[in-house]
Design a protein around this motif. Structure first.
Motif, PDB file in Angstrom:
ATOM      1  N   VAL A 127     -38.657  63.441   1.015  1.00  0.00           N
ATOM      2  CA  VAL A 127     -37.684  64.140   0.182  1.00  0.00           C
ATOM      3  C   VAL A 127     -36.882  63.142  -0.643  1.00  0.00           C
ATOM      4  N   GLY A 128     -36.723  61.922  -0.117  1.00  0.00           N
ATOM      5  CA  GLY A 128     -36.020  60.902  -0.877  1.00  0.00           C
ATOM      6  C   GLY A 128     -36.769  60.536  -2.149  1.00  0.00           C
ATOM      7  N   PHE A 129     -38.086  60.456  -2.063  1.00  0.00           N
ATOM      8  CA  PHE A 129     -38.896  60.143  -3.238  1.00  0.00           C
ATOM      9  C   PHE A 129     -38.926  61.317  -4.211  1.00  0.00           C
ATOM     10  N   THR A 130     -39.240  62.506  -3.723  1.00  0.00           N
ATOM     11  CA  THR A 130     -39.435  63.648  -4.620  1.00  0.00           C
ATOM     12  C   THR A 130     -38.141  64.076  -5.306  1.00  0.00           C
ATOM     13  N   GLU A 131     -37.083  64.284  -4.530  1.00  0.00           N
ATOM     14  CA  GLU A 131     -35.849  64.793  -5.120  1.00  0.00           C
ATOM     15  C   GLU A 131     -35.162  63.755  -5.991  1.00  0.00           C
ATOM     16  N   GLU A 132     -35.263  62.473  -5.633  1.00  0.00           N
ATOM     17  CA  GLU A 132     -34.671  61.448  -6.479  1.00  0.00           C
ATOM     18  C   GLU A 132     -35.474  61.261  -7.765  1.00  0.00           C
ATOM     19  N   LEU A 133     -36.791  61.262  -7.660  1.00  0.00           N
ATOM     20  CA  LEU A 133     -37.613  61.101  -8.861  1.00  0.00           C
ATOM     21  C   LEU A 133     -37.377  62.252  -9.835  1.00  0.00           C
ATOM     22  N   VAL A 134     -37.212  63.463  -9.309  1.00  0.00           N
ATOM     23  CA  VAL A 134     -36.962  64.618 -10.170  1.00  0.00           C
ATOM     24  C   VAL A 134     -35.564  64.564 -10.765  1.00  0.00           C
ATOM     25  N   ASN A 135     -34.539  64.406  -9.917  1.00  0.00           N
ATOM     26  CA  ASN A 135     -33.154  64.575 -10.356  1.00  0.00           C
ATOM     27  C   ASN A 135     -32.504  63.332 -10.952  1.00  0.00           C
ATOM     28  N   ARG A 136     -32.709  62.185 -10.326  1.00  0.00           N
ATOM     29  CA  ARG A 136     -32.092  60.972 -10.853  1.00  0.00           C
ATOM     30  C   ARG A 136     -33.114  60.008 -11.437  1.00  0.00           C
ATOM     31  N   GLY A 137     -34.329  60.523 -11.641  1.00  0.00           N
ATOM     32  CA  GLY A 137     -35.374  59.761 -12.285  1.00  0.00           C
ATOM     33  C   GLY A 137     -35.773  60.424 -13.589  1.00  0.00           C
ATOM     34  N   LEU A 138     -36.699  61.363 -13.514  1.00  0.00           N
ATOM     35  CA  LEU A 138     -37.238  62.014 -14.710  1.00  0.00           C
ATOM     36  C   LEU A 138     -36.182  62.827 -15.456  1.00  0.00           C
ATOM     37  N   LEU A 139     -35.345  63.544 -14.722  1.00  0.00           N
ATOM     38  CA  LEU A 139     -34.299  64.343 -15.377  1.00  0.00           C
ATOM     39  C   LEU A 139     -33.297  63.433 -16.088  1.00  0.00           C
ATOM     40  N   VAL A 140     -32.930  62.331 -15.455  1.00  0.00           N
ATOM     41  CA  VAL A 140     -31.998  61.386 -16.082  1.00  0.00           C
ATOM     42  C   VAL A 140     -32.603  60.797 -17.357  1.00  0.00           C
ATOM     43  N   VAL A 141     -33.876  60.421 -17.311  1.00  0.00           N
ATOM     44  CA  VAL A 141     -34.544  59.892 -18.503  1.00  0.00           C
ATOM     45  C   VAL A 141     -34.481  60.927 -19.631  1.00  0.00           C
ATOM     46  N   ALA A 142     -34.752  62.171 -19.306  1.00  0.00           N
ATOM     47  CA  ALA A 142     -34.748  63.231 -20.310  1.00  0.00           C
ATOM     48  C   ALA A 142     -33.346  63.464 -20.876  1.00  0.00           C
ATOM     49  N   LEU A 143     -32.349  63.525 -20.015  1.00  0.00           N
ATOM     50  CA  LEU A 143     -30.974  63.778 -20.461  1.00  0.00           C
ATOM     51  C   LEU A 143     -30.454  62.635 -21.326  1.00  0.00           C
ATOM     52  N   ARG A 144     -30.872  61.423 -21.012  1.00  0.00           N
ATOM     53  CA  ARG A 144     -30.414  60.262 -21.778  1.00  0.00           C
ATOM     54  C   ARG A 144     -30.979  60.238 -23.198  1.00  0.00           C
ATOM     55  N   SER A 145     -31.923  61.107 -23.490  1.00  0.00           N
ATOM     56  CA  SER A 145     -32.484  61.141 -24.842  1.00  0.00           C
ATOM     57  C   SER A 145     -31.477  61.657 -25.854  1.00  0.00           C
ATOM     58  N   SER A 146     -30.467  62.420 -25.379  1.00  0.00           N
ATOM     59  CA  SER A 146     -29.533  63.041 -26.318  1.00  0.00           C
ATOM     60  C   SER A 146     -28.074  63.014 -25.884  1.00  0.00           C
ATOM     61  N   LEU A 147     -27.801  62.812 -24.595  1.00  0.00           N
ATOM     62  CA  LEU A 147     -26.449  63.015 -24.070  1.00  0.00           C
ATOM     63  C   LEU A 147     -25.752  61.722 -23.685  1.00  0.00           C
ATOM     64  N   HIS A 148     -24.424  61.789 -23.703  1.00  0.00           N
ATOM     65  CA  HIS A 148     -23.586  60.698 -23.204  1.00  0.00           C
ATOM     66  C   HIS A 148     -23.819  60.552 -21.704  1.00  0.00           C
ATOM     67  N   GLU A 149     -23.653  59.337 -21.203  1.00  0.00           N
ATOM     68  CA  GLU A 149     -23.947  59.067 -19.797  1.00  0.00           C
ATOM     69  C   GLU A 149     -23.100  59.899 -18.832  1.00  0.00           C
ATOM     70  N   GLY A 150     -21.888  60.259 -19.245  1.00  0.00           N
ATOM     71  CA  GLY A 150     -21.059  61.110 -18.392  1.00  0.00           C
ATOM     72  C   GLY A 150     -21.712  62.459 -18.128  1.00  0.00           C
ATOM     73  N   TRP A 151     -22.303  63.038 -19.164  1.00  0.00           N
ATOM     74  CA  TRP A 151     -23.020  64.301 -19.005  1.00  0.00           C
ATOM     75  C   TRP A 151     -24.308  64.109 -18.209  1.00  0.00           C
TER      76      TRP A 151
END
Length: 268
Positions: A127-151
């Motif tokens: 669960v450490g690999f899957t949930e982190e890769l989804v939420n603080r890995g791939l999702l973070v990469v995607a959000l950083r394409s347009s949003l400020h780091e706070g968001w």
């Protein structure tokens, strides 16, 4: 500063891609877990229940997430920061959370574990690999394409918490799940701080997997009183994370350059 080797992004990061992966992961895990017919609150009844109720979905998700990340070409930005946070001292928060893990493991009734049950529960570390890769890995990469780091911090942590609502549909009690959602938001902030201060998601994966494993372990047999103190320590770490997260957000230069070619290796 974290140094990383060049790696081409095959697909340019977009917010919708990260959200699609988040939804897809939850749908996959929910579908597999429901299909087993084992309610959430019965996972701890036997080694078989634990493996098929929780472990199987994590194994399948691990494989599919690895394939997805490879197809996108997002391994490097998902796992590593361009630069670590200038403020390293907030790492005391995940260290406090790690202390809670040790307390949980020390207070676990290991004599009540069978070999088969222990083997099945080890799968929960995924669960450490899957949930982190989804939420603080791939999702973070995607959000950083347009949003400020706070968001990026807030949305990724909030979605991580909200993702636990599927446990209600799996048979978990409503009230306990709501508390779990709030606790997961705090935990997500702890893991985000660990990513920023170390420059790598890998340590967050390890801490996340060990925390979830330790929490489950304390539910087997009769735990020592130390376990109840561990919960207080972890919750304290979560609130401290909210108090100091701004320091690791400040000055972050992780936002993806929308003008860069998706195959431009200089971005990472």
């Amino acid at each position: 500063m974290t140094t990383t080797a060049p790696s081409a992004l095959r697909v340019r990061p977009r917010i919708w891609i990260g959200l699609a992966i988040w939804v897809g992961y939850l749908a996959l895990v929910f579908t597999i877990q429901v299909s087993t017919g084992i309610p959430y609150d019965e996972w701890g009844d036997s080694a078989g229940n634990l493996f098929f109720g929780g472990g199987l979905s994590l194994i399948i998700a691990t494989v599919l997430l690895a394939i997805t990340t490879s197809l996108l070409g997002w391994w490097r930005p998902a796992l590593f920061e361009r630069e670590r946070s200038r403020h390293r001292w907030p790492i005391f928060v995940p260290i406090l959370a790690a202390t809670a893990v040790v307390m949980n493991l020390a207070g676990t009734d290991w004599a009540s574990y069978s070999g088969a049950f222990l083997a099945a529960s080890v799968a929960l570390l995924l669960v450490g690999f899957t949930e982190e890769l989804v939420n603080r890995g791939l999702l973070v990469v995607a959000l950083r394409s347009s949003l400020h780091e706070g968001w990026v911090w807030f949305i990724s942590s909030a979605l991580f918490g909200l993702g636990h609502l599927i446990n209600i549909a799996l048979g978990a009690p409503d009230g306990g799940t709501v508390i779990q959602v709030l606790s997961a938001f705090l935990g997500g902030t702890i893991f985000y701080i660990l990513r920023r201060t170390t420059g790598s998601l890998i340590w967050a994966m390890v801490l996340h997997g060990l925390w979830d494993f330790s929490v489950f372990a304390t539910g087997v047999g009769t735990p020592a009183d130390l376990v109840y103190l561990a919960n207080v320590v972890y919750l304290t770490a979560g609130f401290l994370a909210l108090a100091v997260v701004a320091f690791v957000i400040r000055g972050a230069h992780e936002r993806a350059d929308a003008a860069a070619s998706p195959a431009d290796p200089s971005r990472w």
